[in-house]
Motif scaffolding. Structure first.
Motif, PDB file in Angstrom:
ATOM      1  N   PRO A  54       0.821  -1.226   0.000  1.00  0.00           N
ATOM      2  CA  PRO A  54       0.000   0.000   0.000  1.00  0.00           C
ATOM      3  C   PRO A  54       0.847   1.265   0.000  1.00  0.00           C
ATOM      4  CG  PRO A  54      -0.801  -1.572   1.617  1.00  0.00           C
ATOM      5  CD  PRO A  54       0.502  -2.104   1.137  1.00  0.00           C
ATOM      6  N   TYR A  55       1.941   1.242   0.735  1.00  0.00           N
ATOM      7  CA  TYR A  55       2.843   2.408   0.758  1.00  0.00           C
ATOM      8  C   TYR A  55       3.418   2.670  -0.625  1.00  0.00           C
ATOM      9  CZ  TYR A  55       7.185   4.978   1.598  1.00  0.00           C
ATOM     10  OH  TYR A  55       8.212   5.872   1.536  1.00  0.00           O
ATOM     11  N   ALA A  56       3.823   1.602  -1.321  1.00  0.00           N
ATOM     12  CA  ALA A  56       4.383   1.768  -2.659  1.00  0.00           C
ATOM     13  C   ALA A  56       3.328   2.296  -3.630  1.00  0.00           C
ATOM     14  CB  ALA A  56       4.941   0.438  -3.155  1.00  0.00           C
ATOM     15  N   LEU A  57       2.097   1.800  -3.548  1.00  0.00           N
ATOM     16  CA  LEU A  57       1.035   2.248  -4.452  1.00  0.00           C
ATOM     17  C   LEU A  57       0.706   3.722  -4.239  1.00  0.00           C
ATOM     18  CD1 LEU A  57      -1.299  -0.873  -4.257  1.00  0.00           C
ATOM     19  CD2 LEU A  57      -0.026  -0.089  -6.266  1.00  0.00           C
ATOM     20  N   VAL A  58       0.575   4.127  -2.988  1.00  0.00           N
ATOM     21  CA  VAL A  58       0.263   5.534  -2.701  1.00  0.00           C
ATOM     22  C   VAL A  58       1.412   6.440  -3.169  1.00  0.00           C
ATOM     23  CG1 VAL A  58      -0.169   7.209  -0.863  1.00  0.00           C
ATOM     24  CG2 VAL A  58      -1.274   4.970  -0.801  1.00  0.00           C
ATOM     25  N   SER A  59       2.638   6.010  -2.942  1.00  0.00           N
ATOM     26  CA  SER A  59       3.789   6.813  -3.350  1.00  0.00           C
ATOM     27  C   SER A  59       3.860   6.933  -4.870  1.00  0.00           C
ATOM     28  CB  SER A  59       5.077   6.194  -2.805  1.00  0.00           C
ATOM     29  OG  SER A  59       5.056   6.147  -1.394  1.00  0.00           O
ATOM     30  N   LEU A  60       3.640   5.827  -5.574  1.00  0.00           N
ATOM     31  CA  LEU A  60       3.644   5.877  -7.037  1.00  0.00           C
ATOM     32  C   LEU A  60       2.498   6.747  -7.554  1.00  0.00           C
ATOM     33  CD1 LEU A  60       4.488   2.155  -7.834  1.00  0.00           C
ATOM     34  CD2 LEU A  60       5.925   4.149  -8.325  1.00  0.00           C
ATOM     35  N   ARG A  83      -5.946   0.844  -6.756  1.00  0.00           N
ATOM     36  CA  ARG A  83      -5.370  -0.451  -6.366  1.00  0.00           C
ATOM     37  C   ARG A  83      -5.109  -0.506  -4.869  1.00  0.00           C
ATOM     38  NH1 ARG A  83      -0.421  -1.233 -10.384  1.00  0.00           N
ATOM     39  NH2 ARG A  83      -0.006  -2.963  -8.939  1.00  0.00           N
ATOM     40  N   ALA A  84      -4.678   0.610  -4.300  1.00  0.00           N
ATOM     41  CA  ALA A  84      -4.451   0.644  -2.846  1.00  0.00           C
ATOM     42  C   ALA A  84      -5.769   0.547  -2.089  1.00  0.00           C
ATOM     43  CB  ALA A  84      -3.706   1.915  -2.467  1.00  0.00           C
ATOM     44  N   ILE A  85      -6.804   1.229  -2.591  1.00  0.00           N
ATOM     45  CA  ILE A  85      -8.099   1.238  -1.903  1.00  0.00           C
ATOM     46  C   ILE A  85      -8.769  -0.133  -1.997  1.00  0.00           C
ATOM     47  CG2 ILE A  85     -10.399   2.253  -1.916  1.00  0.00           C
ATOM     48  CD1 ILE A  85      -9.070   4.826  -3.014  1.00  0.00           C
ATOM     49  N   ASP A  86      -8.791  -0.702  -3.204  1.00  0.00           N
ATOM     50  CA  ASP A  86      -9.501  -1.968  -3.414  1.00  0.00           C
ATOM     51  C   ASP A  86      -8.722  -3.173  -2.892  1.00  0.00           C
ATOM     52  OD1 ASP A  86     -11.406  -0.433  -4.693  1.00  0.00           O
ATOM     53  OD2 ASP A  86     -10.596  -0.813  -6.697  1.00  0.00           O
ATOM     54  N   GLY A  87      -7.405  -3.119  -2.964  1.00  0.00           N
ATOM     55  CA  GLY A  87      -6.609  -4.271  -2.581  1.00  0.00           C
ATOM     56  C   GLY A  87      -6.315  -4.378  -1.106  1.00  0.00           C
ATOM     57  N   TYR A  88      -6.397  -3.248  -0.394  1.00  0.00           N
ATOM     58  CA  TYR A  88      -6.014  -3.262   1.019  1.00  0.00           C
ATOM     59  C   TYR A  88      -7.032  -2.481   1.849  1.00  0.00           C
ATOM     60  CZ  TYR A  88      -1.740  -4.766  -1.236  1.00  0.00           C
ATOM     61  OH  TYR A  88      -0.833  -5.438  -2.013  1.00  0.00           O
ATOM     62  N   GLY A 140      -9.214  -1.139   4.780  1.00  0.00           N
ATOM     63  CA  GLY A 140      -8.935  -1.084   6.211  1.00  0.00           C
ATOM     64  C   GLY A 140      -7.525  -0.678   6.549  1.00  0.00           C
ATOM     65  N   ASN A 141      -6.631  -0.730   5.576  1.00  0.00           N
ATOM     66  CA  ASN A 141      -5.257  -0.308   5.830  1.00  0.00           C
ATOM     67  C   ASN A 141      -5.203   1.217   5.924  1.00  0.00           C
ATOM     68  OD1 ASN A 141      -2.400   0.518   5.061  1.00  0.00           O
ATOM     69  ND2 ASN A 141      -2.160  -1.695   5.148  1.00  0.00           N
ATOM     70  N   PRO A 142      -4.480   1.770   6.895  1.00  0.00           N
ATOM     71  CA  PRO A 142      -4.407   3.240   6.998  1.00  0.00           C
ATOM     72  C   PRO A 142      -3.919   3.907   5.721  1.00  0.00           C
ATOM     73  CG  PRO A 142      -3.529   2.214   8.972  1.00  0.00           C
ATOM     74  CD  PRO A 142      -3.770   1.103   8.000  1.00  0.00           C
ATOM     75  N   LEU A 143      -3.017   3.255   5.008  1.00  0.00           N
ATOM     76  CA  LEU A 143      -2.535   3.835   3.755  1.00  0.00           C
ATOM     77  C   LEU A 143      -3.599   3.774   2.670  1.00  0.00           C
ATOM     78  CD1 LEU A 143       1.133   2.528   3.751  1.00  0.00           C
ATOM     79  CD2 LEU A 143       0.386   4.890   3.967  1.00  0.00           C
ATOM     80  N   ALA A 144      -4.488   2.796   2.737  1.00  0.00           N
ATOM     81  CA  ALA A 144      -5.612   2.761   1.806  1.00  0.00           C
ATOM     82  C   ALA A 144      -6.549   3.933   2.076  1.00  0.00           C
ATOM     83  CB  ALA A 144      -6.353   1.437   1.918  1.00  0.00           C
ATOM     84  N   ASP A 145      -6.738   4.264   3.346  1.00  0.00           N
ATOM     85  CA  ASP A 145      -7.533   5.451   3.683  1.00  0.00           C
ATOM     86  C   ASP A 145      -6.865   6.718   3.147  1.00  0.00           C
ATOM     87  OD1 ASP A 145      -9.215   3.712   4.977  1.00  0.00           O
ATOM     88  OD2 ASP A 145      -8.368   4.095   6.965  1.00  0.00           O
ATOM     89  N   ALA A 146      -5.549   6.772   3.248  1.00  0.00           N
ATOM     90  CA  ALA A 146      -4.833   7.925   2.695  1.00  0.00           C
ATOM     91  C   ALA A 146      -4.995   7.992   1.182  1.00  0.00           C
ATOM     92  CB  ALA A 146      -3.349   7.836   3.072  1.00  0.00           C
ATOM     93  N   GLY A 184      -7.621   6.991  -0.440  1.00  0.00           N
ATOM     94  CA  GLY A 184      -8.966   7.490  -0.683  1.00  0.00           C
ATOM     95  C   GLY A 184      -9.040   9.008  -0.598  1.00  0.00           C
ATOM     96  N   LYS A 185      -8.345   9.577   0.380  1.00  0.00           N
ATOM     97  CA  LYS A 185      -8.328  11.039   0.500  1.00  0.00           C
ATOM     98  C   LYS A 185      -7.571  11.670  -0.669  1.00  0.00           C
ATOM     99  CE  LYS A 185      -8.621  10.922   5.543  1.00  0.00           C
ATOM    100  NZ  LYS A 185      -7.949  11.254   6.835  1.00  0.00           N
ATOM    101  N   ALA A 186      -6.480  11.011  -1.080  1.00  0.00           N
ATOM    102  CA  ALA A 186      -5.728  11.539  -2.226  1.00  0.00           C
ATOM    103  C   ALA A 186      -6.553  11.483  -3.502  1.00  0.00           C
ATOM    104  CB  ALA A 186      -4.432  10.750  -2.391  1.00  0.00           C
ATOM    105  N   MET A 187      -7.395  10.453  -3.626  1.00  0.00           N
ATOM    106  CA  MET A 187      -8.250  10.325  -4.804  1.00  0.00           C
ATOM    107  C   MET A 187      -9.225  11.494  -4.920  1.00  0.00           C
ATOM    108  SD  MET A 187      -8.958   8.353  -7.437  1.00  0.00           S
ATOM    109  CE  MET A 187      -8.696   6.602  -7.168  1.00  0.00           C
ATOM    110  N   GLN A 188      -9.672  12.015  -3.789  1.00  0.00           N
ATOM    111  CA  GLN A 188     -10.622  13.127  -3.810  1.00  0.00           C
ATOM    112  C   GLN A 188     -10.014  14.390  -4.397  1.00  0.00           C
ATOM    113  OE1 GLN A 188     -12.031  13.608   0.200  1.00  0.00           O
ATOM    114  NE2 GLN A 188     -12.892  11.551   0.338  1.00  0.00           N
TER     115      GLN A 188
END
Length: 293
Positions: free
Chosen positions: A162-168, A187-192, A194-200, A202-206
């Motif tokens: 998740p960290y790598a996906l958000v960073s990329l 990919r970070a949101i759907d694949g992980y 509940g992960n805090p980075l997946a929540d991040a 989601g906010k970045a997607m907005q």
């Protein structure tokens, strides 16, 4: 008339009373088998001893790693305990110390060496994550993207995916590739979930399509064309100060007040006393030469 059949009285098989084939094999190869057994026992004993030594070395190296609190101690673990699992962990920790002390290139070189020497070690996944983050902070975007992609390609590094996906995704957004950024965030949101980075993510997607307002220069101040040649030349003659009729002066001073008229004092007329023919006794007393006696 049919002839009588005489049963065959010959034996079906002969029972050998001599040594069997296996016994013969044992007799022929007994010495070889004994030697082979001794070799197996020695090999097993050697393996046990080696495993004991290895475990002892690993334990010693682990204790040294736990006690290491600076770069010199970590380098000693790597030098004095080669081949132990603690070496890879010491390399990752050493890179952290180097980075904090401003030795950024040395920290990155340490991580690269650890990844190359121990590709399957558990410490290699966090080493990849550190390497990618530090390359990104140095502005080496292409190298950072390759390191983040290595994390996604490693099944052992699933924790850091998740960290790598958000960073990329953030890198893609900074490069103007909005669609690729959305793909990474999704990919970070759907694949992980509940992960805090997946929540991040989601906010970045907005805000992935948000653009900062264009900055413009403020308008130039209007030129003051008033005549300021007399500014600071004050005439302090109070008689020349402008006045405000019926109110205070324009400079906040009160109007001059005329002195009030002198009131007229009326003295009642009285009859003048009659002139005495003779001097008063007081005057006589003052003029008498005998008054001091």
């Amino acid at each position: 008339m049919a002839e009588k059949t005489v049963p065959d009285s010959s034996p079906i098989a002969e029972i050998s009373h001599g040594p069997s084939g296996f016994e013969t094999f044992l007799d022929n190869h007994q010495k070889k088998l004994i030697v082979l057994g001794i070799l197996i026992a020695l090999g097993l004993a050697a393996w046990v001893v080696k495993e004991g030594i290895r475990e002892g070395n690993d334990l010693t190296a682990g204790n040294a790693l736990v006690a290491a609190d600076d770069t010199a101690a970590l380098e000693a673990v790597m030098t004095n305990h080669p081949g132990t699992p603690s070496v890879a962990s010491a390399a990752v920790l050493l890179s952290d110390f180097q980075w904090e002390q401003g030795e950024q290139d040395a920290a990155i070189a340490t991580l690269r060496a650890e990844i190359a020497a121990n590709p399957e070690h558990p410490a290699t996944s966090p080493a990849y994550a550190r390497l990618a983050a530090r390359l990104s902070s140095q502005g080496k975007t292409e190298e950072a993207k390759a390191a983040f992609q290595n994390i996604l390609d490693r099944p052992q590094a699933e924790f850091y995916a998740p960290y790598a996906l958000v960073s990329l995704g953030q890198i893609a957004k900074s490069e103007g590739d909005i669609e690729k950024a959305k793909d990474y965030f999704s990919r970070a949101i759907d694949g992980y979930p509940g992960n805090p980075l997946a929540d991040a993510a989601g906010k970045a997607m907005q805000f992935v399509e948000f653009k900062m307002p264009v900055e413009i220069d403020p308008p130039a101040p209007e030129e003051d064309t008033s005549d300021t040649s007399d500014v600071g030349n004050f005439d302090l003659d109070p008689t020349k100060l402008p006045t405000n009729p019926g109110g205070p002066l324009s400079l906040g001073m009160p109007d001059a007040v005329a002195p009030p008229p002198t009131p007229e004092i009326s003295v009642p007329e009285t009859d003048a006393p009659a002139e005495a023919d003779e001097e008063s006794p007081i005057e006589e007393k003052e003029s008498s030469p005998d008054s001091d006696k």
